[in-house]
Design an enzyme around this catalytic site. Sequence first.
Site, PDB file in Angstrom:
ATOM      1  N   ARG A 174     -10.344  -1.170   7.262  1.00  0.00           N
ATOM      2  CA  ARG A 174      -9.431  -2.134   7.877  1.00  0.00           C
ATOM      3  C   ARG A 174      -8.929  -1.642   9.221  1.00  0.00           C
ATOM      4  O   ARG A 174      -8.689  -2.411  10.139  1.00  0.00           O
ATOM      5  CB  ARG A 174      -8.298  -2.512   6.939  1.00  0.00           C
ATOM      6  CG  ARG A 174      -7.262  -1.442   6.561  1.00  0.00           C
ATOM      7  CD  ARG A 174      -6.232  -1.208   7.624  1.00  0.00           C
ATOM      8  NE  ARG A 174      -4.952  -0.788   7.126  1.00  0.00           N
ATOM      9  CZ  ARG A 174      -4.123  -0.014   7.793  1.00  0.00           C
ATOM     10  NH1 ARG A 174      -4.473   0.499   8.966  1.00  0.00           N
ATOM     11  NH2 ARG A 174      -2.945   0.283   7.290  1.00  0.00           N
TER      12      ARG A 174
ATOM     13  N   LYS B 144       0.858  -1.180   0.000  1.00  0.00           N
ATOM     14  CA  LYS B 144       0.000   0.000   0.000  1.00  0.00           C
ATOM     15  C   LYS B 144       0.888   1.222   0.000  1.00  0.00           C
ATOM     16  O   LYS B 144       1.812   1.328   0.810  1.00  0.00           O
ATOM     17  CB  LYS B 144      -0.929   0.044   1.212  1.00  0.00           C
ATOM     18  CG  LYS B 144      -1.844   1.282   1.176  1.00  0.00           C
ATOM     19  CD  LYS B 144      -2.832   1.329   2.315  1.00  0.00           C
ATOM     20  CE  LYS B 144      -2.228   1.881   3.576  1.00  0.00           C
ATOM     21  NZ  LYS B 144      -3.259   2.188   4.595  1.00  0.00           N
TER      22      LYS B 144
ATOM     23  N   HIS C 165     -12.410  11.866  10.179  1.00  0.00           N
ATOM     24  CA  HIS C 165     -13.065  11.044   9.150  1.00  0.00           C
ATOM     25  C   HIS C 165     -13.234   9.592   9.584  1.00  0.00           C
ATOM     26  O   HIS C 165     -14.275   8.979   9.335  1.00  0.00           O
ATOM     27  CB  HIS C 165     -12.245  11.127   7.856  1.00  0.00           C
ATOM     28  CG  HIS C 165     -12.714  10.190   6.785  1.00  0.00           C
ATOM     29  ND1 HIS C 165     -13.897  10.371   6.099  1.00  0.00           N
ATOM     30  CD2 HIS C 165     -12.155   9.048   6.285  1.00  0.00           C
ATOM     31  CE1 HIS C 165     -14.051   9.396   5.213  1.00  0.00           C
ATOM     32  NE2 HIS C 165     -13.018   8.579   5.308  1.00  0.00           N
TER      33      HIS C 165
ATOM     34  N   MET D 241      -5.602   3.752  17.988  1.00  0.00           N
ATOM     35  CA  MET D 241      -5.534   3.493  16.555  1.00  0.00           C
ATOM     36  C   MET D 241      -4.882   4.613  15.737  1.00  0.00           C
ATOM     37  O   MET D 241      -4.732   4.487  14.532  1.00  0.00           O
ATOM     38  CB  MET D 241      -6.951   3.252  16.021  1.00  0.00           C
ATOM     39  CG  MET D 241      -7.728   2.181  16.766  1.00  0.00           C
ATOM     40  SD  MET D 241      -6.872   0.581  16.872  1.00  0.00           S
ATOM     41  CE  MET D 241      -6.769   0.146  15.140  1.00  0.00           C
ATOM     42  N   GLY D 242      -4.478   5.694  16.388  1.00  0.00           N
ATOM     43  CA  GLY D 242      -3.985   6.828  15.623  1.00  0.00           C
ATOM     44  C   GLY D 242      -2.480   6.923  15.459  1.00  0.00           C
ATOM     45  O   GLY D 242      -1.994   7.612  14.565  1.00  0.00           O
ATOM     46  N   THR D 243      -1.724   6.240  16.304  1.00  0.00           N
ATOM     47  CA  THR D 243      -0.267   6.394  16.274  1.00  0.00           C
ATOM     48  C   THR D 243       0.356   5.381  15.331  1.00  0.00           C
ATOM     49  O   THR D 243       0.379   4.187  15.615  1.00  0.00           O
ATOM     50  CB  THR D 243       0.310   6.250  17.695  1.00  0.00           C
ATOM     51  OG1 THR D 243      -0.236   7.285  18.520  1.00  0.00           O
ATOM     52  CG2 THR D 243       1.820   6.373  17.693  1.00  0.00           C
ATOM     53  N   ASP D 244       0.880   5.886  14.208  1.00  0.00           N
ATOM     54  CA  ASP D 244       1.470   5.010  13.190  1.00  0.00           C
ATOM     55  C   ASP D 244       2.732   5.620  12.595  1.00  0.00           C
ATOM     56  O   ASP D 244       3.172   5.235  11.517  1.00  0.00           O
ATOM     57  CB  ASP D 244       0.454   4.724  12.082  1.00  0.00           C
ATOM     58  CG  ASP D 244      -0.052   6.006  11.427  1.00  0.00           C
ATOM     59  OD1 ASP D 244       0.387   7.104  11.812  1.00  0.00           O
ATOM     60  OD2 ASP D 244      -0.896   5.906  10.517  1.00  0.00           O
TER      61      ASP D 244
END
Length: 321
Positions: free
Chosen positions: A110, A67, A137, A219-222
Amino acid sequence: MIIVPEKEIAGLISAEECFDAVEAVFAAMARGEATNFPVIREAIGHADALYGFKSGFDRAGLVLGLKSGGYWPGNAEKGLTNHQSTVVLFDADTGRAHALVGGNLLTALRTAAASAVSIKHLAREDAKVLGMVGAGHQSAFQMRAAVAQRDFERVVGWNYHPEMLPRLAETAEELGLPFEAVSLEELGAQADVIVTITSSFEAQLKDGHIRPGTHLACMGTDTKGKQEVDPAILARARVFTDEVAQSVSIGEAQHAVAAGLIAEGDITQIGAVIEGMAPGRTSVDAITLFDGTGVGLQDLAVASRAVDLARAKGVAVEIDF
């Protein structure tokens, strides 16, 4: 080569199908049958954008690919989603390009599926209040996916920009649940499950906000430097993740590990819980935390499923490449 345009994704794949695909690939990772390759994610020095690649190979499903995409914070002003991505799949037997798939909606689906998998396997069965930190979003996708896993009776939410909270209220109403905007202190005091989905570079939820028995899906820390929660929370919690290597390098755990509060060996892959190789929640009072960094195999799993559905429904575009 097969092309599945972004505009077709919404009519092809359901949240339930994404959940099944993500849960299966997490299990394959734990069995050693699926591997993520090192992530490249960088600030490009233009439009305040973060851009990168995530890739991997699932031997169980023979899904190979990558991706490409990232985060453009100014896109909302242009009528576009801030997250932009495309998935490329390759034939595992020959290496030939197999499919090009729009990845924007798939990324939201996902990501929501991953937090939902963590709620299924780690949250208390009697969880009644869902807490949402973040109203961007992806928050609506997160709420819908979470509500499918437990019999929640209401939703409480907080966002740095309060004017965005109507998105959470509207989604909760769609799901038939009452919604209340609260402070972070109130959210922690009330919520049994907390989903954080922000782009923050500073901890918002503090250790004192979290009570025993809570499950957090962060789920936001990448990306290196991003942070949503106090590292002290991870020191109190049983920490789970999609992939340990990403958790300690670009995930929420990067800060707790750097501070010496936890070690890499203290973090468990969620796939090991799914496969029965490791325990999940061990008591009603335990704090569990899922560090959802977002692995390439998630994207490949849902994209591969979208390709199969597009071909079956006759909406795939096939070209000679």
